[in-house]
Enzyme design. Sequence first.
Site, PDB file in Angstrom:
ATOM      1  N   LYS A  13     -13.680  -4.075  -2.822  1.00 38.77           N
ATOM      2  CA  LYS A  13     -13.666  -3.770  -1.386  1.00 38.77           C
ATOM      3  C   LYS A  13     -14.382  -2.455  -1.094  1.00 38.77           C
ATOM      4  O   LYS A  13     -15.223  -2.371  -0.198  1.00 38.77           O
ATOM      5  CB  LYS A  13     -12.219  -3.689  -0.867  1.00 38.77           C
ATOM      6  CG  LYS A  13     -11.419  -4.964  -1.099  1.00 38.77           C
ATOM      7  CD  LYS A  13     -10.008  -4.876  -0.531  1.00 38.77           C
ATOM      8  CE  LYS A  13      -9.134  -3.811  -1.153  1.00 38.77           C
ATOM      9  NZ  LYS A  13      -8.834  -4.043  -2.596  1.00 38.77           N
ATOM     10  N   ARG A  88      -1.511  -3.513   4.244  1.00 38.81           N
ATOM     11  CA  ARG A  88      -1.132  -4.078   2.950  1.00 38.81           C
ATOM     12  C   ARG A  88       0.231  -4.753   3.004  1.00 38.81           C
ATOM     13  O   ARG A  88       0.691  -5.256   1.980  1.00 38.81           O
ATOM     14  CB  ARG A  88      -1.048  -2.944   1.937  1.00 38.81           C
ATOM     15  CG  ARG A  88      -2.228  -2.829   0.972  1.00 38.81           C
ATOM     16  CD  ARG A  88      -1.952  -1.583   0.140  1.00 38.81           C
ATOM     17  NE  ARG A  88      -2.592  -1.527  -1.120  1.00 38.81           N
ATOM     18  CZ  ARG A  88      -3.772  -0.934  -1.339  1.00 38.81           C
ATOM     19  NH1 ARG A  88      -4.469  -0.450  -0.352  1.00 38.81           N
ATOM     20  NH2 ARG A  88      -4.237  -0.864  -2.553  1.00 38.81           N
ATOM     21  N   ARG A 122     -13.078   0.608 -14.131  1.00 39.69           N
ATOM     22  CA  ARG A 122     -13.407   1.438 -12.968  1.00 39.69           C
ATOM     23  C   ARG A 122     -13.441   2.921 -13.320  1.00 39.69           C
ATOM     24  O   ARG A 122     -12.582   3.439 -14.021  1.00 39.69           O
ATOM     25  CB  ARG A 122     -12.401   1.208 -11.835  1.00 39.69           C
ATOM     26  CG  ARG A 122     -12.671   2.122 -10.637  1.00 39.69           C
ATOM     27  CD  ARG A 122     -12.108   1.621  -9.334  1.00 39.69           C
ATOM     28  NE  ARG A 122     -10.661   1.508  -9.345  1.00 39.69           N
ATOM     29  CZ  ARG A 122      -9.961   0.974  -8.349  1.00 39.69           C
ATOM     30  NH1 ARG A 122     -10.579   0.487  -7.290  1.00 39.69           N
ATOM     31  NH2 ARG A 122      -8.656   0.901  -8.434  1.00 39.69           N
ATOM     32  N   ARG A 155      -9.258   6.781 -12.723  1.00 39.73           N
ATOM     33  CA  ARG A 155      -8.207   7.130 -11.769  1.00 39.73           C
ATOM     34  C   ARG A 155      -6.837   7.102 -12.437  1.00 39.73           C
ATOM     35  O   ARG A 155      -6.582   6.282 -13.299  1.00 39.73           O
ATOM     36  CB  ARG A 155      -8.228   6.100 -10.638  1.00 39.73           C
ATOM     37  CG  ARG A 155      -8.780   6.656  -9.351  1.00 39.73           C
ATOM     38  CD  ARG A 155      -9.092   5.574  -8.370  1.00 39.73           C
ATOM     39  NE  ARG A 155      -7.913   4.817  -7.956  1.00 39.73           N
ATOM     40  CZ  ARG A 155      -7.936   3.896  -6.997  1.00 39.73           C
ATOM     41  NH1 ARG A 155      -9.064   3.637  -6.366  1.00 39.73           N
ATOM     42  NH2 ARG A 155      -6.854   3.246  -6.672  1.00 39.73           N
ATOM     43  N   ARG A 166       0.478  -2.869  -9.744  1.00 40.60           N
ATOM     44  CA  ARG A 166      -0.271  -3.035  -8.492  1.00 40.60           C
ATOM     45  C   ARG A 166      -0.615  -4.489  -8.225  1.00 40.60           C
ATOM     46  O   ARG A 166      -0.619  -4.923  -7.086  1.00 40.60           O
ATOM     47  CB  ARG A 166      -1.523  -2.169  -8.508  1.00 40.60           C
ATOM     48  CG  ARG A 166      -1.177  -0.787  -7.999  1.00 40.60           C
ATOM     49  CD  ARG A 166      -2.074   0.289  -8.470  1.00 40.60           C
ATOM     50  NE  ARG A 166      -3.427   0.125  -8.062  1.00 40.60           N
ATOM     51  CZ  ARG A 166      -4.469   0.286  -8.890  1.00 40.60           C
ATOM     52  NH1 ARG A 166      -4.270   0.571 -10.153  1.00 40.60           N
ATOM     53  NH2 ARG A 166      -5.680   0.160  -8.443  1.00 40.60           N
TER      54      ARG A 166
HETATM   55  P1  ADP Z   1     -11.323  -2.111  -4.625  1.00 43.37           P
HETATM   56  O1  ADP Z   1     -11.778  -1.111  -3.598  1.00 43.37           O
HETATM   57  O2  ADP Z   1     -11.176  -3.493  -4.071  1.00 43.37           O
HETATM   58  O3  ADP Z   1     -10.091  -1.673  -5.352  1.00 43.37           O
HETATM   59  P2  ADP Z   1     -13.671  -1.228  -6.119  1.00 43.37           P
HETATM   60  O4  ADP Z   1     -14.754  -1.302  -5.103  1.00 43.37           O
HETATM   61  O5  ADP Z   1     -13.117   0.096  -6.466  1.00 43.37           O
HETATM   62  O6  ADP Z   1     -12.475  -2.242  -5.717  1.00 43.37           O
HETATM   63  O7  ADP Z   1     -14.222  -1.944  -7.445  1.00 43.37           O
HETATM   64  C1  ADP Z   1     -13.461  -1.973  -8.651  1.00 43.37           C
HETATM   65  C2  ADP Z   1     -14.399  -1.758  -9.847  1.00 43.37           C
HETATM   66  O8  ADP Z   1     -15.269  -2.877  -9.982  1.00 43.37           O
HETATM   67  C3  ADP Z   1     -15.314  -0.532  -9.731  1.00 43.37           C
HETATM   68  O9  ADP Z   1     -15.462  -0.017 -11.030  1.00 43.37           O
HETATM   69  C4  ADP Z   1     -16.635  -1.103  -9.220  1.00 43.37           C
HETATM   70  O10 ADP Z   1     -17.742  -0.329  -9.679  1.00 43.37           O
HETATM   71  C5  ADP Z   1     -16.638  -2.492  -9.865  1.00 43.37           C
HETATM   72  N1  ADP Z   1     -17.262  -3.514  -9.006  1.00 43.37           N
HETATM   73  C6  ADP Z   1     -17.150  -3.652  -7.672  1.00 43.37           C
HETATM   74  N2  ADP Z   1     -17.817  -4.745  -7.234  1.00 43.37           N
HETATM   75  C7  ADP Z   1     -18.352  -5.327  -8.339  1.00 43.37           C
HETATM   76  C8  ADP Z   1     -19.154  -6.497  -8.558  1.00 43.37           C
HETATM   77  N3  ADP Z   1     -19.507  -7.308  -7.541  1.00 43.37           N
HETATM   78  N4  ADP Z   1     -19.514  -6.784  -9.829  1.00 43.37           N
HETATM   79  C9  ADP Z   1     -19.127  -5.994 -10.866  1.00 43.37           C
HETATM   80  N5  ADP Z   1     -18.381  -4.871 -10.718  1.00 43.37           N
HETATM   81  C10 ADP Z   1     -17.993  -4.540  -9.479  1.00 43.37           C
HETATM   82  P1  ADP Z   2      -6.980  -0.136  -4.896  1.00 42.56           P
HETATM   83  O1  ADP Z   2      -8.216  -0.446  -4.120  1.00 42.56           O
HETATM   84  O2  ADP Z   2      -7.205  -0.008  -6.355  1.00 42.56           O
HETATM   85  O3  ADP Z   2      -5.833  -1.023  -4.575  1.00 42.56           O
HETATM   86  P2  ADP Z   2      -6.424   2.055  -3.041  1.00 42.56           P
HETATM   87  O4  ADP Z   2      -7.334   3.195  -3.196  1.00 42.56           O
HETATM   88  O5  ADP Z   2      -6.635   1.147  -1.883  1.00 42.56           O
HETATM   89  O6  ADP Z   2      -6.455   1.285  -4.438  1.00 42.56           O
HETATM   90  O7  ADP Z   2      -4.908   2.536  -2.983  1.00 42.56           O
HETATM   91  C1  ADP Z   2      -4.370   3.376  -3.974  1.00 42.56           C
HETATM   92  C2  ADP Z   2      -2.881   3.529  -3.749  1.00 42.56           C
HETATM   93  O8  ADP Z   2      -2.633   4.200  -2.504  1.00 42.56           O
HETATM   94  C3  ADP Z   2      -2.088   2.242  -3.664  1.00 42.56           C
HETATM   95  O9  ADP Z   2      -1.750   1.707  -4.939  1.00 42.56           O
HETATM   96  C4  ADP Z   2      -0.858   2.709  -2.876  1.00 42.56           C
HETATM   97  O10 ADP Z   2       0.049   3.432  -3.685  1.00 42.56           O
HETATM   98  C5  ADP Z   2      -1.478   3.678  -1.877  1.00 42.56           C
HETATM   99  N1  ADP Z   2      -1.889   2.969  -0.638  1.00 42.56           N
HETATM  100  C6  ADP Z   2      -3.157   2.822  -0.182  1.00 42.56           C
HETATM  101  N2  ADP Z   2      -3.171   2.102   0.954  1.00 42.56           N
HETATM  102  C7  ADP Z   2      -1.886   1.789   1.228  1.00 42.56           C
HETATM  103  C8  ADP Z   2      -1.229   1.034   2.259  1.00 42.56           C
HETATM  104  N3  ADP Z   2      -1.921   0.450   3.249  1.00 42.56           N
HETATM  105  N4  ADP Z   2       0.128   0.941   2.208  1.00 42.56           N
HETATM  106  C9  ADP Z   2       0.842   1.529   1.242  1.00 42.56           C
HETATM  107  N5  ADP Z   2       0.298   2.225   0.230  1.00 42.56           N
HETATM  108  C10 ADP Z   2      -1.053   2.364   0.212  1.00 42.56           C
END
Ligand code: ADP
Ligand code: ADP
Length: 209
Positions: A13, A88, A122, A155, A166
């Site tokens: 995302k 969420r 990641r 992270r 998660r």
């Molecule tokens: P989210 O925001 O949904 O948690 P991220 O954008 O942080 O996901 O992506 C998670 C990991 O996957 C990161 O290390 C990112 O560089 C990698 N990633 C994201 N999109 C792709 C893709 N289409 N193909 C391969 N790796 C990806």
């Molecule tokens: P990822 O894309 O890997 O799920 P985020 O960066 O979106 O991670 O979120 C990291 C953490 O921040 C979540 O695991 C949660 O603890 C907190 N968080 C983020 N957004 C929300 C939300 N909308 N509601 C509750 N907790 C949240």
Amino acid sequence: MRLIFLGPPGAGKGTLAVTAVEILGVPQISTGAMFRAAASAGTPLGLKARAIMESGSLVDDETTIGLAKERLAQEDARAGYILDGFPRTIAQAEALAGFSAVDKVVNFELPDSVVLERLGGRRVCSSCGFNYHALFNKPKFDGSCDRCGGKVLIRDDDLPEAIQKRLEVYRSQTAPLIDFYRKAGLLVDIDASGPADEVVRNFRSALGL
Ligand code: ADP
Ligand code: ADP
Ligand code: ZN
């Protein structure tokens, strides 16, 4: 355009949001990034959020809704936004409906195996928050951000135990939003399993951009 990006942690995302921001000219609003910034700054909110994030649980709805509402009220979000990681829970989605009308909800579809592969590799810039991946998207110079030179790290919540937690939290608390928004006629599914440029193409065609 007012969009929600919905999908499991690691779906890509945040990565798609960087491109979508350029296409649409609206800000990306990530509650996770806001919590991480507060944690780095050591504010009371940040200290509370840090422990919750490291465990892989969700920050409580009241706190999160307050944060998102305040952010959406800022000038730059008037013409639209990409909400990445909010709502969420159903309670968050219901609250959001009371203060902003979203146009579409983009639902990231991909198998669990791909989610695990993405989350496991990641890496994130500790200064600017830009995303990398240990295999799929490495910084040019090992450990250092292409954009700002900051340190590229794992992270704190991308360690195996927190990842499992998660994903469970996603299934029980967040996945019900798929039905919620499908019933509201707002859901747009995109295949998010392929390489990043393919996901961008799927996004464009799903939204007619
Ligand atoms: P989210 O925001 O949904 O948690 P991220 O954008 O942080 O996901 O992506 C998670 C990991 O996957 C990161 O290390 C990112 O560089 C990698 N990633 C994201 N999109 C792709 C893709 N289409 N193909 C391969 N790796 C990806
Ligand atoms: P990822 O894309 O890997 O799920 P985020 O960066 O979106 O991670 O979120 C990291 C953490 O921040 C979540 O695991 C949660 O603890 C907190 N968080 C983020 N957004 C929300 C939300 N909308 N509601 C509750 N907790 C949240
Ligand atoms: Zn950086």
